[in-house]
Design an enzyme around this catalytic site. Structure first.
Site, PDB file in Angstrom:
ATOM      1  CG  HIS A 296      46.620  86.637 -24.428  1.00 20.19           C
ATOM      2  ND1 HIS A 296      47.410  86.649 -25.556  1.00 20.19           N
ATOM      3  CD2 HIS A 296      46.791  85.415 -23.870  1.00 20.19           C
ATOM      4  CE1 HIS A 296      48.021  85.477 -25.669  1.00 20.19           C
ATOM      5  NE2 HIS A 296      47.668  84.718 -24.658  1.00 20.19           N
TER       6      HIS A 296
ATOM      7  NE  ARG B  86      56.677  86.936 -29.238  1.00 21.66           N
ATOM      8  CZ  ARG B  86      56.543  87.176 -30.552  1.00 21.66           C
ATOM      9  NH1 ARG B  86      57.184  88.155 -31.142  1.00 21.66           N
ATOM     10  NH2 ARG B  86      55.738  86.421 -31.272  1.00 21.66           N
TER      11      ARG B  86
HETATM   12 ZN    ZN Z   1      48.515  82.889 -24.198  1.00 20.43          ZN
END
Ligand code: ZN
Length: 308
Positions: free
Chosen positions: A96, A191
């Site tokens: 993130h 991702r």
């Molecule tokens: Zn996470």
């Protein structure tokens, strides 16, 4: 002043299961329940007040219209998000961004600092946290060649383990784990690897460039940062940073505590009892608004307190 109870929102996932209903008692159908968004003002996934003066208002509406409950804290959105996650299967390996990157590149107010308190492991539990690349070049080469076996750092965990996942840390929850996640209210996930799985016949999208952009390198020593909660202390401080302060409290009999910060989130993770006379049980999540002051916990239960 009354504690505010919430009705969660649920997210169904290819890696989800039925434990959030069968073990945690939530009223949600399906065998692919992945996440309970227990205290959430996130758009489309808002938790709403369950009973009392503010019944049925969403947390977003409370934040926007009842500012006194949060000591008039500034900010366009309620900044925290508390989830219970049950993974039957491995989650994708992800990273993130931090606040600055999220604002600059995604136009959203928060990045994502998160932390996990492990609630349950089926068999030998493990998580992925960090990686073994020593330089950015090596990171790119390992990711692009698909050499994830040597790249990722897998760590054994047990119930009661607590770990901070800072922005930029490569991470994933592995199958068999149930955990409480406390995080900034952000849903930005880059991702990196999804085990080449197919979801409805297709691979899920990866976000390699952004992911590599924000990834911490090197980031190889997260095992040493895990706190192991052996339930020895009545009160254990788990985290204290600019986003949240997190404590674990064990109640046996009765205990007096003081609400902290602009508000306190109470997540009951084991047992049952009362909070200043109000019944609480495993799976309940409530907010003690600003000015709640001192309160009494009675019974046999374990709670996580998050304040801001
Ligand atoms: Zn996470």
């Amino acid at each position: 002043m009354e504690p505010i109870y919430f009705k969660p929102a649920f997210s169904h996932k290819p890696w989800g299961g039925s434990a959030l209903r069968e073990v945690w008692g939530y009223d949600e159908a399906g065998d692919d329940i992945g996440e309970c968004w227990a205290v959430s003002a996130y758009k489309g996934m808002e938790a709403s007040v369950d009973g009392g003066e503010f019944d049925s208002l969403t947390l977003k509406e409370l934040w926007e219209t009842k500012k006194e409950l949060f000591n008039y804290q500034e900010g366009e959105a309620f900044p925290l998000l508390v989830k219970i996650i049950n993974a039957e299967d491995d989650l994708s390996i992800q990273v993130h961004p931090d606040d600055d990157y999220a604002k600059e590149h995604e136009g959203v107010p928060f990045g994502k600092t998160e932390c996990w308190y492990i609630l349950d492991c089926e068999g030998e539990g493990s998580i992925i946290a960090g990686h073994h690349a020593k330089s950015r070049d090596e990171m790119r080469q390992m990711i692009e060649s698909g050499d994830f076996k040597s790249f990722i750092s897998e760590i054994r965990v047990h119930p009661g383990d607590f770990i901070m996942i800072e922005p930029g840390t490569l991470h994933a929850i592995k199958g068999g784990i149930t955990l409480l996640e406390i995080q900034q209210s952000c849903d930005l996930t880059y991702r990196i690897y999804d085990y080449d799985r197919l979801c409805n016949g297709k691979k899920r999208e990866l976000h390699l460039e952004k992911g590599m952009d924000v990834m911490n390198v090197p980031d190889d020593n997260l095992m040493s940062t895990i706190k192991h909660d052996r339930n020895l202390e009545t009160e254990l401080l788990l985290a204290d940073n600019k986003y949240f302060k997190v404590k674990r409290i064990c109640v046996k009999g009765e205990l007096y505590l003081q609400a902290e910060g602009d508000y306190t989130i109470v997540s009951v993770i084991e047992g049952s009892g009362t909070l200043s006379g109000h019944p609480i049980k495993k799976g309940d999540n409530l907010i003690l608004p600003y000015g709640f002051g001192s309160f009494e916990l009675k019974g046999a239960c374990k709670v996580i307190l998050t304040s801001n």
